[in-house]
Design an enzyme around this catalytic site. Structure first.
Site, PDB file in Angstrom:
ATOM      1  N   GLY A   4      -4.394   5.983   3.589  1.00 35.59           N
ATOM      2  CA  GLY A   4      -3.829   5.307   4.757  1.00 35.59           C
ATOM      3  C   GLY A   4      -4.869   4.778   5.731  1.00 35.59           C
ATOM      4  O   GLY A   4      -4.876   3.595   6.064  1.00 35.59           O
ATOM      5  N   PRO A   5      -5.786   5.644   6.184  1.00 35.44           N
ATOM      6  CA  PRO A   5      -6.744   5.179   7.205  1.00 35.44           C
ATOM      7  C   PRO A   5      -7.743   4.145   6.667  1.00 35.44           C
ATOM      8  O   PRO A   5      -8.468   3.555   7.453  1.00 35.44           O
ATOM      9  CB  PRO A   5      -7.478   6.469   7.615  1.00 35.44           C
ATOM     10  CG  PRO A   5      -6.582   7.587   7.180  1.00 35.44           C
ATOM     11  CD  PRO A   5      -5.857   7.098   5.967  1.00 35.44           C
TER      12      PRO A   5
ATOM     13  N   GLU B  16      10.118  16.795  14.113  1.00 35.80           N
ATOM     14  CA  GLU B  16      10.506  16.603  12.714  1.00 35.80           C
ATOM     15  C   GLU B  16       9.705  17.555  11.838  1.00 35.80           C
ATOM     16  O   GLU B  16       8.479  17.545  11.858  1.00 35.80           O
ATOM     17  CB  GLU B  16      10.218  15.158  12.323  1.00 35.80           C
ATOM     18  CG  GLU B  16      10.668  14.842  10.936  1.00 35.80           C
ATOM     19  CD  GLU B  16      10.499  13.376  10.618  1.00 35.80           C
ATOM     20  OE1 GLU B  16       9.382  12.865  10.781  1.00 35.80           O
ATOM     21  OE2 GLU B  16      11.479  12.746  10.200  1.00 35.80           O
TER      22      GLU B  16
ATOM     23  N   GLY C 291      -4.425   3.463  -2.285  1.00 40.90           N
ATOM     24  CA  GLY C 291      -5.541   3.915  -1.448  1.00 40.90           C
ATOM     25  C   GLY C 291      -5.084   4.798  -0.308  1.00 40.90           C
ATOM     26  O   GLY C 291      -3.885   5.074  -0.146  1.00 40.90           O
TER      27      GLY C 291
ATOM     28  N   GLU D 173       9.886   1.936  10.413  1.00 43.17           N
ATOM     29  CA  GLU D 173      10.907   2.944  10.102  1.00 43.17           C
ATOM     30  C   GLU D 173      10.214   4.295  10.217  1.00 43.17           C
ATOM     31  O   GLU D 173       9.378   4.635   9.389  1.00 43.17           O
ATOM     32  CB  GLU D 173      11.444   2.758   8.680  1.00 43.17           C
ATOM     33  CG  GLU D 173      12.143   1.442   8.431  1.00 43.17           C
ATOM     34  CD  GLU D 173      13.506   1.357   9.079  1.00 43.17           C
ATOM     35  OE1 GLU D 173      14.046   2.405   9.498  1.00 43.17           O
ATOM     36  OE2 GLU D 173      14.027   0.246   9.187  1.00 43.17           O
TER      37      GLU D 173
ATOM     38  N   CYS E 112      13.960  11.420   6.033  1.00 44.13           N
ATOM     39  CA  CYS E 112      13.804  11.127   7.462  1.00 44.13           C
ATOM     40  C   CYS E 112      15.138  11.158   8.195  1.00 44.13           C
ATOM     41  O   CYS E 112      15.199  11.474   9.366  1.00 44.13           O
ATOM     42  CB  CYS E 112      13.126   9.783   7.635  1.00 44.13           C
ATOM     43  SG  CYS E 112      13.862   8.526   6.605  1.00 44.13           S
TER      44      CYS E 112
ATOM     45  N   GLY F 169      -4.604   1.306   4.040  1.00 50.03           N
ATOM     46  CA  GLY F 169      -3.436   1.030   4.881  1.00 50.03           C
ATOM     47  C   GLY F 169      -3.842   0.327   6.167  1.00 50.03           C
ATOM     48  O   GLY F 169      -3.250  -0.688   6.563  1.00 50.03           O
TER      49      GLY F 169
ATOM     50  N   LYS G 298       0.889  -1.169   0.000  1.00 51.24           N
ATOM     51  CA  LYS G 298       0.000   0.000   0.000  1.00 51.24           C
ATOM     52  C   LYS G 298       0.922   1.213   0.000  1.00 51.24           C
ATOM     53  O   LYS G 298       1.472   1.585   1.028  1.00 51.24           O
ATOM     54  CB  LYS G 298      -0.891  -0.016   1.246  1.00 51.24           C
ATOM     55  CG  LYS G 298      -2.221   0.722   1.097  1.00 51.24           C
ATOM     56  CD  LYS G 298      -2.108   2.171   0.711  1.00 51.24           C
ATOM     57  CE  LYS G 298      -1.733   3.078   1.851  1.00 51.24           C
ATOM     58  NZ  LYS G 298      -1.497   4.484   1.408  1.00 51.24           N
TER      59      LYS G 298
HETATM   60  P1  NAD Z   1       2.367   8.845   7.172  1.00 52.37           P
HETATM   61  O1  NAD Z   1       2.643   8.078   8.394  1.00 52.37           O
HETATM   62  O2  NAD Z   1       1.227   9.772   7.170  1.00 52.37           O
HETATM   63  O3  NAD Z   1       2.097   7.851   5.938  1.00 52.37           O
HETATM   64  C1  NAD Z   1       2.957   6.794   5.614  1.00 52.37           C
HETATM   65  C2  NAD Z   1       2.145   5.686   4.997  1.00 52.37           C
HETATM   66  O4  NAD Z   1       1.226   5.196   5.964  1.00 52.37           O
HETATM   67  C3  NAD Z   1       1.304   6.113   3.788  1.00 52.37           C
HETATM   68  O5  NAD Z   1       1.250   5.051   2.861  1.00 52.37           O
HETATM   69  C4  NAD Z   1      -0.059   6.319   4.399  1.00 52.37           C
HETATM   70  O6  NAD Z   1      -1.106   6.166   3.478  1.00 52.37           O
HETATM   71  C5  NAD Z   1      -0.085   5.229   5.435  1.00 52.37           C
HETATM   72  N1  NAD Z   1      -1.019   5.454   6.535  1.00 52.37           N
HETATM   73  C6  NAD Z   1      -1.484   6.647   7.035  1.00 52.37           C
HETATM   74  N2  NAD Z   1      -2.365   6.412   8.036  1.00 52.37           N
HETATM   75  C7  NAD Z   1      -2.451   5.067   8.183  1.00 52.37           C
HETATM   76  C8  NAD Z   1      -3.171   4.218   9.068  1.00 52.37           C
HETATM   77  N3  NAD Z   1      -4.004   4.707   9.994  1.00 52.37           N
HETATM   78  N4  NAD Z   1      -3.002   2.883   8.944  1.00 52.37           N
HETATM   79  C9  NAD Z   1      -2.173   2.364   8.030  1.00 52.37           C
HETATM   80  N5  NAD Z   1      -1.469   3.111   7.161  1.00 52.37           N
HETATM   81  C10 NAD Z   1      -1.594   4.449   7.243  1.00 52.37           C
HETATM   82  O7  NAD Z   1       3.718   9.558   6.821  1.00 52.37           O
HETATM   83  P2  NAD Z   1       4.029  10.460   5.546  1.00 52.37           P
HETATM   84  O8  NAD Z   1       3.535  11.824   5.804  1.00 52.37           O
HETATM   85  O9  NAD Z   1       3.570   9.778   4.319  1.00 52.37           O
HETATM   86  O10 NAD Z   1       5.636  10.403   5.546  1.00 52.37           O
HETATM   87  C11 NAD Z   1       6.399  11.276   6.288  1.00 52.37           C
HETATM   88  C12 NAD Z   1       6.907  10.601   7.551  1.00 52.37           C
HETATM   89  O11 NAD Z   1       7.570   9.380   7.237  1.00 52.37           O
HETATM   90  C13 NAD Z   1       7.922  11.418   8.251  1.00 52.37           C
HETATM   91  O12 NAD Z   1       7.623  11.470   9.620  1.00 52.37           O
HETATM   92  C14 NAD Z   1       9.233  10.687   8.029  1.00 52.37           C
HETATM   93  O13 NAD Z   1      10.213  10.838   8.965  1.00 52.37           O
HETATM   94  C15 NAD Z   1       8.790   9.292   7.947  1.00 52.37           C
HETATM   95  N6  NAD Z   1       9.760   8.520   7.176  1.00 52.37           N
HETATM   96  C16 NAD Z   1      10.607   7.659   7.835  1.00 52.37           C
HETATM   97  C17 NAD Z   1      11.558   6.943   7.147  1.00 52.37           C
HETATM   98  C18 NAD Z   1      12.494   5.992   7.816  1.00 52.37           C
HETATM   99  O14 NAD Z   1      13.100   5.187   7.136  1.00 52.37           O
HETATM  100  N7  NAD Z   1      12.643   6.017   9.102  1.00 52.37           N
HETATM  101  C19 NAD Z   1      11.643   7.075   5.770  1.00 52.37           C
HETATM  102  C20 NAD Z   1      10.777   7.967   5.143  1.00 52.37           C
HETATM  103  C21 NAD Z   1       9.825   8.671   5.857  1.00 52.37           C
END
Ligand code: NAD
Length: 462
Positions: A203-204, A369, A201, A245, A279, A207, A170
Site C-alpha cells: 500500500g505505502p 471497528e 504491491g 468506501e 465492513c 498504492g 492495486k
Molecule cells: P487498508 O486501508 O490498510 O488497505 C486497503 C488497501 O489500501 C490495500 O490495497 C492497501 O495496500 C492499500 N493501502 C495501504 N496504505 C496505503 C497508502 N498509504 N496509499 C495507498 N494505498 C494504501 O485496509 P485493510 O486492512 O486492507 O482493510 C480493512 C479495512 O477496509 C477495514 O477498515 C474495513 O472496514 C475497510 N473496508 C471497507 C469497505 C467498504 O465498502 N466500506 C469494504 C471492505 C473493507
C-alpha cells in the site's frame, strides 16, 4: 497455488520493474502458498501509461459493445468459479462453501449487472434545450482491500469499464492471487489491451504511487478510514475525483415487537460470517432492557454453534489486532459471554466467535471497528436512546432494524445516519447503492449509482 511473477499491463504479463516480492500466506496453516511481485512507482507508471493509451478507444466503443465484453467477462468468472473460490479460500482462509457462494458468486452477479447496465443506461439525455452526455471520467486508480478480494475488485472495475473508463488496479497485499486470476479472466474475455491493468504491491509504495499519479483522473479506494483520509487529501490537493468506501460500526437494532430469536440469530450470523471481516457487519446489537438477558443467552448459543465453522482471520497482524480489542473490552468492564482472546487452535490465525454483554456505548469495542468475529450487545431503555446509540459513532455504513411491522422498522430506519439498512433481515441487493454516511466514506458503489461515479456530464446547448 498458481502465481504470476509479473504485472498485467497493456494486455500482457510483463516483468516487474523491481525484484522484491510479497509472500502470500494461507491463514489456515500459515504456509507460504505463493509470491507475487512488489510493484514500485515505475510499475504504476507503466500501467497508467497503458491505461491512458487505451482510454480513447475504449471511451469511444459503443456502450453495447462494452456491455458484450462485460458479459464475456462475467461468463469467464462463471466458468472459473471453482478456481476463484479455491484461491480465495487459500489466501483469505474463508471456508470453501462461503467462498463459493459469496466470494465467487457475488462478483458474478455484479459483473452481470454492469453488463446489463452498460447496454441500457442512458448515456445521453435531453434537458430542455440541452443535450447532456454522460462521459467517462478517464483513467481510474482502484485500490482494494482483502476482505472480499474479488467482490471489491469487480465492484470498481465493472462499473468503470461500463462507463468507458480504463483502470489500474492495486489489490490488497494479502490477497493478490485472486486479483491475478481476475486479470487472467480479463484476458480470456478478450478485453482490449490496456483497459484493465494490474500492479501488485504494498500500500505505502504501489498504492500511494497510484493515488498520487498525476495522470490518474479518479481514485476509487476501499479500505481503512486512516488510509482513506490520506487518499482523500491527496486527491483533493490534485483536484481529482475520489470515491472512498471505508470502515463501519453498524447497529443491529432489535425493537421490542420483533421476533427476538430470529433477529439475534441472523444478527450473530451476520457478524461471524467471513470471520467478522465485513465492513458492513452489524457489530453492535441494540436490545431493549426488557429482553436484554434473553437476547444475550440467544446470542451466546448462536455464537457457540458457529464455533468450528468459522475460518481464521486473514493474517497474524489482524489476529493480534482483534485480540487486543477483546482484551480492551474485558479491561473496560464488558462481560465476556463466549469466546475470548485465546487462540482456539495451535495453528492458523483463528479467533473464537466472541460475544460481549453489558457493553456501554462509549466503550472502545462499541466505537471502533474490530474487523473480527466480535459482537457487542448494548442495552437501551427507549426508542430515543436506541437512535442516539445507533447514530453515536463516527461511522454510518450499514445497519439493521427488526420489528413486528415493517412500517415500524422503516420509521426507525429513516432516523439512522447510515447508507444501508436491512429491514427484518432484508436480502443483499446487488443493484442498491452501497456506501457510507459520515466517516464511512464518500460515494456509492453498485447498480446505476455505482456507474455514475465513473461518469462526468457534458452539456451542449441548442
Ligand atoms: P487498508 O486501508 O490498510 O488497505 C486497503 C488497501 O489500501 C490495500 O490495497 C492497501 O495496500 C492499500 N493501502 C495501504 N496504505 C496505503 C497508502 N498509504 N496509499 C495507498 N494505498 C494504501 O485496509 P485493510 O486492512 O486492507 O482493510 C480493512 C479495512 O477496509 C477495514 O477498515 C474495513 O472496514 C475497510 N473496508 C471497507 C469497505 C467498504 O465498502 N466500506 C469494504 C471492505 C473493507
Amino acid at each position: 497455488m498458481k502465481a504470476h511473477h509479473g504485472m498485467y499491463i497493456g494486455g500482457e504479463w510483463r516483468p516487474a520493474a523491481g525484484v522484491d516480492t510479497i509472500e502470500v500466506v494461507n491463514p489456515v496453516d500459515e504456509q507460504v502458498i505463493g509470491r507475487v511481485p512488489a510493484g514500485t512507482a515505475a510499475d504504476v507508471g507503466h500501467a497508467v501509461r497503458a491505461a491512458r493509451a487505451a482510454l480513447p478507444g475504449w471511451a469511444a466503443t459503443p456502450p453495447t459493445e462494452r456491455a458484450a465484453k462485460l458479459a464475456a467477462l462475467r461468463d469467464v468468472l462463471v466458468a472459473r468459479k471453482d478456481e476463484i473460490a479455491e484461491t480465495v479460500t487459500a489466501e483469505l482462509g474463508s471456508p470453501l462453501p462461503f467462498s463459493q457462494a459469496v466470494h465467487a458468486g457475488v462478483p458474478i452477479l455484479v459483473a452481470g449487472s454492469y453488463a446489463e447496465l452498460a447496454a441500457t443506461y442512458a448515456f445521453e439525455e435531453k434537458v430542455g434545450n440541452s443535450t447532456v452526455y454522460h462521459e467517462p471520467v478517464g483513467v481510474v486508480g482502484a485500490i482494494t482491500p482483502w476482505n472480499y478480494p474479488l467482490h471489491q475488485i469487480v465492484a470498481k472495475v465493472a462499473p468503470a469499464l461500463a462507463a468507458g473508463c480504463t483502470v489500474v488496479l492495486k489489490p490488497a497485499e494479502d490477497t493478490p492471487l485472486t486479483a491475478q486470476l481476475f486479470a487472467e479472466a480479463v484476458a480470456e474475455a478478450d478485453l482490449p489491451a490496456g483497459v484493465f491493468n494490474l500492479v501488485t504491491g504494498l500500500g505505502p509504495v504501489a498504492g500511494q504511487a497510484l493515488a498520487e499519479h498525476p495522470d490518474v483522473d479518479l481514485v476509487s479506494f476501499t479500505g481503512s478510514t486512516a488510509v482513506g483520509r490520506r487518499i482523500g487529501a491527496t486527491a483533493g490537493a490534485a483536484v481529482k475525483r475520489v470515491a472512498l468506501e471505508l470502515g463501519g460500526k453498524s447497529a443491529n437494532v432489535i425493537l421490542p415487537s420483533a421476533d427476538l430469536a430470529k433477529a439475534v440469530n441472523v444478527g450473530v450470523a451476520n457478524v461471524m460470517s467471513n470471520s467478522g471481516q465485513t465492513c458492513s457487519a452489524w457489530t453492535r446489537m441494540l436490545v431493549h432492557t426488557s429482553q436484554y438477558e434473553e437476547a444475550v443467552g440467544l446470542a451466546a448459543a448462536a455464537a457457540t454453534k458457529y464455533g468450528d465453522r468459522i475460518g481464521p482471520v486473514v493474517s497474524a497482524k489482524q489476529r493480534s489486532r482483534v485480540r487486543s480489542y477483546i482484551e480492551k473490552g474485558i479491561a473496560e468492564g464488558a462481560r465476556l459471554v463466549v469466546g475470548g482472546p485465546e487462540s482456539p487452535r495451535e495453528q492458523g490465525y483463528f479467533i473464537s466467535p466472541t460475544v460481549f454483554a453489558d457493553v456501554t456505548p462509549d466503550m472502545t469495542i462499541a466505537q471502533e471497528e474490530i474487523f473480527g468475529p466480535v459482537l457487542s450487545i448494548i442495552r437501551y431503555e427507549d426508542e430515543e436512546e436506541a437512535v442516539r446509540i445507533a447514530n453515536g459513532t463516527v461511522y454510518g455504513l450499514a445497519g439493521a432494524v427488526w420489528a413486528a411491522e415493517e412500517a415500524e422498522a422503516v420509521a426507525f430506519a429513516r432516523r439512522l445516519d447510515t447508507g444501508q439498512v436491512d429491514i427484518n433481515g432484508g436480502r443483499f441487493n446487488p443493484l442498491a447503492p452501497f456506501g457510507g454516511y459520515k466517516q464511512s466514506g464518500v460515494g456509492r458503489e453498485l447498480g446505476s449509482h455505482g456507474l455514475t461515479e465513473y461518469l462526468q456530464t457534458k452539456s451542449l446547448q441548442f
